[in-house]
Enzyme design. Structure first.
Site, PDB file in Angstrom:
ATOM      1  CG  HIS A 184      -1.865   1.180   1.255  1.00 17.82           C
ATOM      2  ND1 HIS A 184      -3.205   1.016   1.466  1.00 17.82           N
ATOM      3  CD2 HIS A 184      -1.675   2.507   1.089  1.00 17.82           C
ATOM      4  CE1 HIS A 184      -3.797   2.199   1.431  1.00 17.82           C
ATOM      5  NE2 HIS A 184      -2.885   3.131   1.202  1.00 17.82           N
ATOM      6  CG  HIS A 195      -0.748   7.200  -1.031  1.00 18.56           C
ATOM      7  ND1 HIS A 195      -1.966   7.362  -1.641  1.00 18.56           N
ATOM      8  CD2 HIS A 195      -0.995   6.520   0.121  1.00 18.56           C
ATOM      9  CE1 HIS A 195      -2.913   6.817  -0.891  1.00 18.56           C
ATOM     10  NE2 HIS A 195      -2.354   6.301   0.179  1.00 18.56           N
ATOM     11  CE  LYS A 207      -7.868   2.303  -0.655  1.00 23.55           C
ATOM     12  NZ  LYS A 207      -6.689   3.015  -0.215  1.00 23.55           N
ATOM     13  CG  HIS A 259      -9.876   4.754   3.399  1.00 26.86           C
ATOM     14  ND1 HIS A 259      -8.659   5.382   3.510  1.00 26.86           N
ATOM     15  CD2 HIS A 259     -10.639   5.224   4.420  1.00 26.86           C
ATOM     16  CE1 HIS A 259      -8.683   6.205   4.545  1.00 26.86           C
ATOM     17  NE2 HIS A 259      -9.877   6.133   5.118  1.00 26.86           N
ATOM     18  CG  HIS A 262      -4.931   2.394   5.867  1.00 25.85           C
ATOM     19  ND1 HIS A 262      -6.274   2.398   6.149  1.00 25.85           N
ATOM     20  CD2 HIS A 262      -4.808   3.031   4.681  1.00 25.85           C
ATOM     21  CE1 HIS A 262      -6.916   3.024   5.174  1.00 25.85           C
ATOM     22  NE2 HIS A 262      -6.044   3.412   4.279  1.00 25.85           N
ATOM     23  CG  ASP A 278      -1.591   4.870   3.922  1.00 23.41           C
ATOM     24  OD1 ASP A 278      -1.639   5.250   2.747  1.00 23.41           O
ATOM     25  OD2 ASP A 278      -2.421   5.236   4.780  1.00 23.41           O
TER      26      ASP A 278
HETATM   27  O1  DOR Z   1      -3.308   9.621   5.613  1.00 21.92           O
HETATM   28  C1  DOR Z   1      -3.668   9.316   4.480  1.00 21.92           C
HETATM   29  N1  DOR Z   1      -3.103   9.853   3.387  1.00 21.92           N
HETATM   30  N2  DOR Z   1      -4.653   8.437   4.353  1.00 21.92           N
HETATM   31  C2  DOR Z   1      -5.192   8.146   3.159  1.00 21.92           C
HETATM   32  O2  DOR Z   1      -6.097   7.358   3.105  1.00 21.92           O
HETATM   33  C3  DOR Z   1      -4.727   8.840   1.935  1.00 21.92           C
HETATM   34  C4  DOR Z   1      -3.361   9.338   2.094  1.00 21.92           C
HETATM   35  C5  DOR Z   1      -2.961  10.314   1.024  1.00 21.92           C
HETATM   36  O3  DOR Z   1      -3.180  10.033  -0.167  1.00 21.92           O
HETATM   37  O4  DOR Z   1      -2.413  11.352   1.352  1.00 21.92           O
HETATM   38 ZN    ZN Z   2      -3.320   5.103   1.566  1.00 23.31          ZN
END
Ligand code: DOR
Ligand code: ZN
Length: 352
Positions: A20, A22, A106, A143, A181, A254
């Protein structure tokens, strides 16, 4: 758990994967990608870009941008995901399964987090698409928070399990599902009670911190993420699950970069940047309960097994050799990135 009598000074494990992550896009992508690629062989890449990655064609283009941004001589395989909307058609699922690079879909409840506005308001509008995913074995990554403002923010995961996940399990019992998460004991208990179709990812920051870390002599925006940190009893439940050797739980950082000025703001963004210590932070968490011998399964095996992908065969080594996390990292031309635990030290270092 008791501390193990053996105090490891180093640990070698099969190269881990991040289930997971970003990575963002453009200059942000270029700034953060090497941190993950240095540690992990593969990562499940979140689709919450602006605009979101809703189709296989968009995922293909994004994947090519990621590969183009990789440092030379780096082996890293981005595993792509599609962003579920109420307009995602079953034939998009067919195309995803036919591709060799889309590995999951997702599900963001609309409004739950960063760039989730195009997400799902009512999952019953996705019935045909979920049925196709169930039939073809494409996992749904969840989520797990309700967006109902009447529900206390610390209860939103537990309420989501009752309102959304239990009915989803009943209606699609063979749908592969990852509760992403996990932050609560209720989340852990839910995953443990399900059959092999259901798994969960755990972040390093939720294993290391409880919600007190949001308010240490003032408000701490760099510890703010969603789902928000929970109380210590929940952290203990997460740590017990991660170190239990139960293959239903595996690593998902995450890691979610946001520029410093957007975190240190009147309405700061949610997300902790952990990729610069993406495996080291887990070593620290596992070591805290004498469970380093459980790290390899969690970090390197169980996720691959769940996704039906081969385990990595090359190795990494972590040394017990403390290092200081920088106060800031380069990010955008006009802004920096404050990593998780900035200015503090981490006991484990990745051997080059
Ligand atoms: O803290 C987070 N940041 N939780 C999420 O679900 C998305 C993520 C983000 O893309 O910044
Ligand atoms: Zn995330």
């Amino acid at each position: 758990m008791q501390n193990s009598p053996t105090k490891f000074t180093e640990i070698t494990l099969a190269r881990p994967d991040d289930w997971h992550l970003h990575l963002r896009d453009g200059a942000a992508l270029a700034a953060v990608l090497a941190d993950t690629a240095k540690r992990f062989a593969r990562a499940i890449v979140m689709p919450n870009l602006k605009p979101p990655v809703t189709t296989v064609a968009l995922a293909d283009a994004y994947r090519k941008r990621i590969i183009a941004a990789l440092p030379t001589d780096t082996q890293f395989n981005p595993l792509m995901t599609l962003y579920l909307t109420e307009a995602t058609a079953p034939n998009e699922i067919d195309a995803a399964v036919a591709s060799d690079f889309v590995h999951a879909v997702k599900y963001y409840p609309a409004g739950a987090t960063t760039n989730s506005a195009a997400g799902v308001n009512d999952l019953t509008n996705c019935t045909a698409t979920l049925a196709r995913m169930e039939k073809l074995g494409l996992p749904l990554l969840v989520h797990g928070e309700v967006t109902d403002s009447a529900v206390d923010i610390f209860d939103r995961e537990a309420v989501f399990i009752d309102r959304v996940l239990q009915p989803l399990r009943r209606d699609f019992p063979a749908l592969k599902l990852v509760l992403e998460h996990i932050t609560t004991k209720q989340g852990i208990d839910f995953v443990m009670a399900q059959d092999h179709h259901v798994a969960g990812t755990l972040t390093a920051h939720h294993l290391l911190l409880n919600r007190n870390a949001l308010f240490v002599s003032g408000i701490r925006p760099h510890n703010y993420c969603l789902p928000v940190l929970k109380r210590e009893t929940h952290r203990q439940a997460l740590l017990a699950a991660a170190t239990s050797g139960n293959p239903k739980f595996f690593l998902g950082t995450d890691s979610a970069p946001h520029a410093k000025s957007t975190k240190e703001a009147a309405c700061g963004c949610a997300g902790c940047y952990t990729a610069n210590a993406g495996i080291e932070l887990y070593a620290q968490a596992f070591d805290s309960v004498g469970a380093l011998h459980k790290l390899e399964g969690f970090a390197s095996f169980y996720g691959a097994d769940f996704y039906g992908l081969p385990r990595n065969t090359d190795k990494i080594t972590l040394l017990r050799d403390s290092w200081g996390v920088p106060a800031e990292l380069p990010y955008l031309a006009d802004d920096t990135l404050v990593p998780f635990m900035a200015g503090e030290s981490i006991a484990w270092r990745l051997q080059n």
